[in-house]
Design a protein around this motif. Structure first.
Motif, mmCIF file in Angstrom:
data_model
loop_
_atom_site.group_PDB
_atom_site.id
_atom_site.type_symbol
_atom_site.label_atom_id
_atom_site.label_comp_id
_atom_site.label_asym_id
_atom_site.label_seq_id
_atom_site.Cartn_x
_atom_site.Cartn_y
_atom_site.Cartn_z
ATOM 1 N N ILE A 207 0.827 -1.207 0.000
ATOM 2 C CA ILE A 207 0.000 0.000 0.000
ATOM 3 C C ILE A 207 0.862 1.258 0.000
ATOM 4 O O ILE A 207 0.592 2.222 -0.710
ATOM 5 N N TRP B 78 1.698 6.195 -2.326
ATOM 6 C CA TRP B 78 0.599 5.240 -2.214
ATOM 7 C C TRP B 78 0.402 4.469 -3.519
ATOM 8 O O TRP B 78 0.515 5.028 -4.609
ATOM 9 N N TRP C 293 -2.605 2.033 -4.673
ATOM 10 C CA TRP C 293 -3.896 1.444 -4.316
ATOM 11 C C TRP C 293 -4.415 0.484 -5.391
ATOM 12 O O TRP C 293 -5.454 -0.164 -5.176
ATOM 13 N N LEU D 293 -6.169 4.664 4.284
ATOM 14 C CA LEU D 293 -6.996 3.490 4.016
ATOM 15 C C LEU D 293 -8.474 3.813 4.234
ATOM 16 O O LEU D 293 -9.338 3.460 3.416
#
Length: 678
Positions: A62, A69, A71, A144
């Motif tokens: 992640i 980041w 994702w 998150l």
């Protein structure tokens, strides 16, 4: 406790979302090439899986670099699972910081009591009190939550993983400063701390807060209250992190329940009751000890503890194994049918779902020999056939969801008493808290009685009997609560060495057993531990081990005494089991460690006197537990023996659709009867 119908409990809402009992396991797709994922999703549906835990150890994917980041992988996994009707228990990945964190913050790695730094290379390699860890964890949790709060696959948030399993105690300078802050809040003044710790002994009196450090390696025995408080602080430090992550999730995702996977008696290091209070619903991990022939009794104990942590509400089995684990000296595979029996035993005792570690068995890493729902051998294996059959069974049991397990007996369980009993410089280093609890629990299990395992601070009025196998440490308020329970008509029994010290590990004033002296109607003149392997005889021919006491009855009547024998003993003729009437109730004391059958007889006598009855009249080795919802009663019957068993019950088995009156239960089999109404 009295059963009640399902209400607005968060696990009820999860069950409504799933359409029945939860079934699934940890899913770690980052371990596999993406072309495998569609097969995973398809096979999950084939097995009846409706909930998987995702992301537990995904931090390095992640956030591959600090603040960077990625994702894409997690986006695609969640979309795929949602498309196949599988809901997600989305985990914060904070139990396994990536390598870049250790490189950037080497001072945030944990330190042992002897000053040795532990390095990255496993999981939970962080100091719970270090601000750099807190900042990194908060950053990834916030990101998150912001990204997935509204994802349609999300059913549940899962904070961290097995808090404190590997890093509960950190002795670094950062922990030392945090420990001092915790002590200031607890005691207010140094005079208060010096009194609680008894620092006049060995010239330990503190004149400045900065003089206090964690109980690091030293020349002789450390200060026991310092060590006890350091365990409390360490549990609270982890709990502080749990609450911080939970607050971030709730801020960005209000209405989605939050939990974590607690470990019950598998883990001494954190106060499970305190963590349970900080969760919307209770979830636990439980793994059998393969070398224990009575592992199913330990399973029941931990399931009853999970229910106690849940306040009697249904709870979730977050992890158990389909077969062998990877971390015991010999990792024995489960026998055919054992996985099913284990799972349904957890359900009997209040679980509203069962998940495994893990979905697909790893090919690499430390847990590649840990069993999974989909083994290395794939769908042609015995384990896979049992996994899919279990999925069908759970669908048949959907109506059990939300019902409550009925228990008339409370067994008092206390992490603080556990910590205190096993500190150094006790009368015997051979006392193990969980051994004492297991002795009593096994006796009650063999009587067919269902128990709640609850803390001494729990409300006790709804129980016919209260059992306290090991309350060495007993706080004053809890002692008063026990006095009131017995005075009001309750029946209680206490194990040896109970009530000896207060919450600060200081001896209660007056003669032993201090806080329980008047309740039990006796005084202990001397504690008399035994060498391992030494047995004592009682006047009725039964035997005991480990411990004896020299007792002066002060109102208590003697039920059994230590016998005068040619081989002698430390307390010949002295009381071994006593009973004292106090107000409208009775308090029993067992001043030794009785062997299993005498203990079973003693507790059976007390429970019958208290009006406690088993859920059903079952033969030895058959487990009977009742769950109730409104006017519907579900009787779980589990045969742990190699022989068929006949049970005088009437009802329809939800697993087979057959009506029984009576029931003949095959060896190793399970039945779940919707009981006939009288």
């Amino acid at each position: 406790m009295t059963a009640s119908p399902p209400g607005a409990h968060p696990l009820h809402a999860v069950g409504e979302r799933l359409g029945g009992l939860a079934y699934g396991g940890d899913y770690n797709p980052e371990q596999w090439p993406e072309e495998v994922w569609p097969d995973d999703a398809r096979l999950m549906r084939e097995a009846g899986v409706n909930l998987v835990t995702v992301g537990v150890f995904a931090w390095s994917h992640i956030e591959p670099r600090p603040g960077v980041w990625d994702w894409g992988r997690l986006d695609r996994v969640l979309d795929l699972l949602h498309g196949h009707g599988v809901a997600v228990d989305l985990a914060t990945p904070t139990a396994a910081p990536p390598p870049w964190f250790a490189r950037a913050h080497p001072d945030a790695l944990p330190v042992t009591a002897d000053g040795r730094r532990l390095w990255h290379g496993s999981r939970q390699a962080f100091c719970p009190s270090h601000p750099a860890y807190a900042a990194a964890a908060d950053r990834v949790v916030t990101a998150l939550a912001e990204r997935y709060a509204d994802h349609p696959a999300l059913a549940l948030w899962h904070v961290h993983n097995e808090w404190g399993n590997h890093n509960a105690l950190c002795y670094c300078d950062t922990s030392a400063a945090a420990f001092r802050d915790w002590l200031r809040r607890r005691y207010g003044t140094l005079d208060g701390l010096n009194h609680a710790w008894g620092t006049d002994f060995w010239s330990q009196r503190y004149g400045d807060w900065e003089e206090i450090v964690p109980p690091r390696g030293t020349t002789a025995f450390g200060n026991p209250t310092q060590e006890l408080d350091f365990r409390r602080f360490s549990s609270d430090a982890l709990l502080h992190r749990h609450r911080a992550e939970t607050a971030l999730l709730r801020a960005h995702s209000p209405g989605t329940p939050v939990t974590t996977n607690l470990m019950g008696t598998l883990e001494k290091k954190v106060d499970g009751f305190a963590f349970a209070e900080a969760c919307d619903l209770v979830a636990v991990d439980h793994y059998l000890t393969a070398a224990d022939p009575d592992a199913h009794v330990g399973l029941a104990l931990n399931a009853d503890l999970a229910r106690g942590m849940a306040g009697g509400h249904p709870w979730l089995l977050m992890e158990h194994s389909t077969s062998a684990v990877n971390w015991q000296p010999v990792n024995i595979a489960k026998e055919p049918g054992e996985m099913r029996r284990n799972t349904l035993a957890h359900l009997a005792r209040g679980a509203d779902g069962a998940l495994f570690f893990q979905w697909r068995q790893s090919r690499a890493g430390a847990e590649k020999w840990h069993s999974a729902m989909l083994p290395h051998g794939g769908t042609g294996t015995r384990v896979w056939r049992e996994v899919t059959a279990l999925g069908r069974d759970l669908r048949k049991l959907a109506e059990v969801r939300g019902s409550r397990t009925v228990a008339d007996v409370a067994v008092l369980f206390d992490w603080h008493a556990w910590w205190a009993l096993e500190l150094p410089a006790r009368p015997s280093s051979h006392l193990r808290y969980t051994d004492l609890v297991h002795d009593w629990y096994a006796a009650v299990w063999s009587l067919g009685i269902t128990c709640d395992l609850v803390p001494p601070s729990a409300p006790l009025d709804g129980y016919r009997a209260v059992l306290a196998p090991g309350l060495y440490l007993l706080a004053d308020d809890d002692a008063k609560r026990l006095h009131a329970y017995v005075q009001g008509g309750g029946h209680a029994a206490f194990g040896f060495f109970s009530g000896a010290v207060d919450a600060d590990d200081r001896i209660h004033p007056g003669s032993h057993p201090g806080a329980l002296r008047d309740l039990l109607g006796l005084a202990v003149d001397e504690y008399l531990p035994l060498h391992p392997g030494r047995f004592l005889s009682l006047d009725d021919g039964s035997r005991a081990t480990t411990w004896a006491e020299r007792i002066e009855p002060r109102g208590a009547e003697v039920h059994r005494s230590f016998a005068h024998t040619p081989e002698g003993g430390p307390a010949p003729g002295q009381p071994a089991v006593t009973r004292h009437t106090r107000g409208a109730g009775t308090a029993w004391y067992v001043a030794t460690r009785l062997t299993p059958e005498p203990l079973r007889q003693t507790l059976g006598h007390l429970l019958r006197h208290a009006g406690v009855r088993p859920a059903a009249p079952v033969p030895p080795g058959v487990e009977a537990v009742r769950r109730v919802s409104g006017d519907r009663s579900y009787l779980f019957l589990l045969n742990h023996t190699p022989s068929e068993a006949s049970v005088a019950v009437r009802g329809t088995d939800l697993l087979t659709g057959e009506h029984h009156d009576p029931l003949c239960l095959a060896a190793g089999d399970v039945a779940v009867l919707l009981e006939d109404r009288d």
